[in-house]
Design an enzyme around this catalytic site. Structure first.
Site, PDB file in Angstrom:
ATOM      1  N   CYS A 164      -2.385  -6.780  -4.092  1.00 54.88           N
ATOM      2  CA  CYS A 164      -2.585  -6.429  -3.076  1.00 54.88           C
ATOM      3  C   CYS A 164      -3.957  -4.747  -3.123  1.00 54.88           C
ATOM      4  O   CYS A 164      -3.635  -4.668  -1.751  1.00 54.88           O
ATOM      5  CB  CYS A 164      -1.415  -6.051  -2.285  1.00 54.88           C
ATOM      6  SG  CYS A 164      -0.329  -7.313  -2.390  1.00 54.88           S
ATOM      7  N   HIS A 301      -0.937   2.796   1.527  1.00 56.20           N
ATOM      8  CA  HIS A 301      -0.532   1.867   1.167  1.00 56.20           C
ATOM      9  C   HIS A 301       0.234   1.784   1.695  1.00 56.20           C
ATOM     10  O   HIS A 301       0.649   0.454   2.299  1.00 56.20           O
ATOM     11  CB  HIS A 301      -0.914   1.767  -0.021  1.00 56.20           C
ATOM     12  CG  HIS A 301      -0.537   0.382  -1.503  1.00 56.20           C
ATOM     13  ND1 HIS A 301      -1.163  -1.042  -0.311  1.00 56.20           N
ATOM     14  CD2 HIS A 301       0.665   0.507  -1.516  1.00 56.20           C
ATOM     15  CE1 HIS A 301      -0.296  -1.968  -1.407  1.00 56.20           C
ATOM     16  NE2 HIS A 301       0.648  -1.430  -1.808  1.00 56.20           N
ATOM     17  N   LYS A 330       0.767  -0.662   7.893  1.00 55.94           N
ATOM     18  CA  LYS A 330       2.218  -1.234   7.222  1.00 55.94           C
ATOM     19  C   LYS A 330       3.415  -1.379   8.475  1.00 55.94           C
ATOM     20  O   LYS A 330       4.293  -2.791   8.356  1.00 55.94           O
ATOM     21  CB  LYS A 330       2.498  -1.332   5.968  1.00 55.94           C
ATOM     22  CG  LYS A 330       0.997  -2.159   4.738  1.00 55.94           C
ATOM     23  CD  LYS A 330       1.748  -1.959   3.700  1.00 55.94           C
ATOM     24  CE  LYS A 330       0.125  -2.263   2.813  1.00 55.94           C
ATOM     25  NZ  LYS A 330      -0.994  -1.198   2.808  1.00 55.94           N
ATOM     26  N   HIS A 335       3.151  -5.784   4.859  1.00 55.99           N
ATOM     27  CA  HIS A 335       2.405  -6.208   4.378  1.00 55.99           C
ATOM     28  C   HIS A 335       1.175  -7.764   3.791  1.00 55.99           C
ATOM     29  O   HIS A 335       1.775  -8.438   3.588  1.00 55.99           O
ATOM     30  CB  HIS A 335       2.663  -6.227   2.761  1.00 55.99           C
ATOM     31  CG  HIS A 335       2.308  -6.209   1.632  1.00 55.99           C
ATOM     32  ND1 HIS A 335       0.629  -5.267   1.630  1.00 55.99           N
ATOM     33  CD2 HIS A 335       2.148  -5.317   0.451  1.00 55.99           C
ATOM     34  CE1 HIS A 335       0.103  -4.926   0.697  1.00 55.99           C
ATOM     35  NE2 HIS A 335       0.969  -5.196  -0.754  1.00 55.99           N
ATOM     36  N   PHE A 392      -2.815  -0.371  -3.618  1.00 56.95           N
ATOM     37  CA  PHE A 392      -2.339  -0.892  -4.881  1.00 56.95           C
ATOM     38  C   PHE A 392      -1.853  -1.863  -5.339  1.00 56.95           C
ATOM     39  O   PHE A 392      -1.066  -2.594  -3.897  1.00 56.95           O
ATOM     40  CB  PHE A 392      -1.001   0.187  -5.103  1.00 56.95           C
ATOM     41  CG  PHE A 392      -1.569   1.784  -4.512  1.00 56.95           C
ATOM     42  CD1 PHE A 392      -2.232   2.605  -5.093  1.00 56.95           C
ATOM     43  CD2 PHE A 392      -0.589   2.381  -4.166  1.00 56.95           C
ATOM     44  CE1 PHE A 392      -2.911   4.004  -4.283  1.00 56.95           C
ATOM     45  CE2 PHE A 392      -0.758   3.997  -3.376  1.00 56.95           C
ATOM     46  CZ  PHE A 392      -1.876   4.457  -3.854  1.00 56.95           C
ATOM     47  N   PHE A 394      -0.136  -5.136  -7.490  1.00 63.88           N
ATOM     48  CA  PHE A 394       1.084  -5.971  -8.954  1.00 63.88           C
ATOM     49  C   PHE A 394      -0.289  -5.355 -10.324  1.00 63.88           C
ATOM     50  O   PHE A 394      -1.694  -6.131  -9.739  1.00 63.88           O
ATOM     51  CB  PHE A 394       1.192  -7.044  -8.728  1.00 63.88           C
ATOM     52  CG  PHE A 394       2.651  -7.786  -8.031  1.00 63.88           C
ATOM     53  CD1 PHE A 394       3.702  -6.095  -7.995  1.00 63.88           C
ATOM     54  CD2 PHE A 394       3.456  -8.761  -7.438  1.00 63.88           C
ATOM     55  CE1 PHE A 394       4.704  -6.245  -7.234  1.00 63.88           C
ATOM     56  CE2 PHE A 394       4.392  -8.702  -7.006  1.00 63.88           C
ATOM     57  CZ  PHE A 394       4.954  -8.311  -6.477  1.00 63.88           C
TER      58      PHE A 394
END
Length: 408
Positions: A164, A301, A330, A335, A392, A394
């Protein structure tokens, strides 16, 4: 080596809150949500049937059949965003024949094209029936390979896969290449397919918001009542250019990229920490050569997950305290995954151009971490000239970008 200034001369957006810069600006100002309930997902067995809905573009007026058969959903969005960005930057098609232009685009998965090809093989037991365009739809680099072919690009040509943070890292890497003199102009951005195949395994993790009866209220970054993110997608494109190149061709200069910071958490594959994001933000400040107190807005984020939002709030407070206005767009878009790092830079530039800060909608009750920040819960009419955008992903990948209003 002399470090060159890097500016943005064009932007384009195709998202659940609008399919043009004008529509998106209006949605941001009004705090309009693009989140809807998708009955198809519920019927398919999703725990959460919420999603950001993006309209399917009609590419027939722009691309021939041969071009269209190798384009999947994420590339459709990216193409529409890039069309607008190039028009915005006053770059016509003939320009690519005379000048070298590169492309760095964020994309970290392709689901629908792969599943459709696999289903066809299982059913027909004949690979020849899959079609000649399937391979070009199903590779992770589908966006860059298709756009580079359509526009006859001869510069750098790579897909940035960083979960992301992909869209943000594409801008950061483009900035570094231009700053160091290796390229003059690069098309940067991020794209994300929204079909249910792309989100099924995500839904299986149980990380999606459950407030299906109130879709517009489901994404609630930083709010104490948040219970998960809402998946979304689309395409976002920015034209990055050296200052010298932009001036030489008389291009409109929208903003200047001042700093890029990155880091890896080095920990859990899906649970973020505080230290990694803080490192990325501090590096962006150092690269931009500005103090934390100079930042006038932070596009967080914050995805509306309990742990992620809390750790980001801690990191922001550690570096910036509680002064700068903070919001997560968001809350309106959901997202946008691989696209988010690019789209949120565009959202922030639109705010900066039009003297307002978009609200973090659905922020009703702060928790112990978010109450320490200056969360903007309703549209704030305010001029600002320097902002930071966080992304940010995974695997613990972190990106932070600092941009400013262009001044000669």
């Amino acid at each position: 080596m002399e470090q060159r200034r890097v500016v943005i001369t064009g932007m384009g957006i195709y998202s659940c809150i609008g399919t043009s810069l004008t529509e998106v600006k209006d949605s941001l100002y009004k705090g309009t949500s693009g989140i809807q309930f998708d009955p198809e997902r519920k019927a398919a067995g999703f725990r959460s049937a919420l999603t950001g809905m993006v309209p399917t573009p009609d590419l027939k007026p722009f691309l021939n059949r041969r071009q269209r058969i190798s384009i999947g959903e994420e590339t459709e969005y990216a193409y529409m965003a890039t069309r607008e960005a190039l028009e915005n930057a006053q770059i016509e098609e003939g320009f690519f024949d005379e000048h070298e232009v590169g492309i760095l685009y964020g994309n970290d998965s392709v689901s629908k094209a792969i599943i459709e090809a696999t289903d066809l093989l299982r059913e027909k037991k004949d690979t020849a029936l899959i079609g000649s365009g399937a391979i070009f739809k199903s590779m992770n680099s589908t966006v860059t390979m298709n756009l580079s072919t359509i526009y006859r690009l001869r510069g750098v040509n790579m897909t940035i896969s960083a979960a992301c943070a992909s869209g943000s890292h594409s801008i950061g890497m483009g900035y570094l290449l231009i700053k160091s003199g290796l390229q003059d102009r690069i098309i940067c951005g991020g794209a994300q397919e929204i079909n249910m195949y792309a989100m099924a395994s995500f839904d299986g993790l149980g990380v999606f918001a459950s407030r299906e009866s109130e879709p517009e209220k489901a994404s609630r970054p930083f709010d104490a009542g948040r219970d998960g993110l809402v998946p979304s997608g689309g395409g976002a494109t920015l034209i990055l250019e050296s200052y010298e190149s932009a001036v030489k061709r008389g291009a409109p200069i929208i903003a200047e990229v001042m700093g890029y910071g990155f880091s890896s958490n080095g920990g859990h594959i899906s649970t973020p920490n505080k230290e990694g994001p803080a490192t990325a933000m501090q590096r962006a400040l150092s690269d931009a050569n500005v103090e934390a107190s100079a930042i006038e807005y932070i596009n967080a984020h914050a995805t509306s997950t309990p742990v992620g939002d809390a750790n980001e709030a801690k990191a922001i407070h550690e570096i910036f305290g509680g002064k700068p206005p903070v919001s997560s767009t968001k809350s309106m878009t959901g997202h946008e995954c691989w696209m988010a790092g690019a789209s949120e830079v565009i959202y922030s530039i639109l705010m900066m151009q039009n003297d307002f800060i978009a609200p973090n909608i659905n922020f009703e009750n702060p928790d112990e971490d978010s109450k320490k920040l200056n969360i903007v819960s309703s549209t704030l009419n305010k001029k600002f000239e320097l902002f930071l955008s966080n992304s940010f992903g995974f695997g613990g990948t972190n990106s932070a970008l600092i941009l400013k209003k262009f001044n000669n």
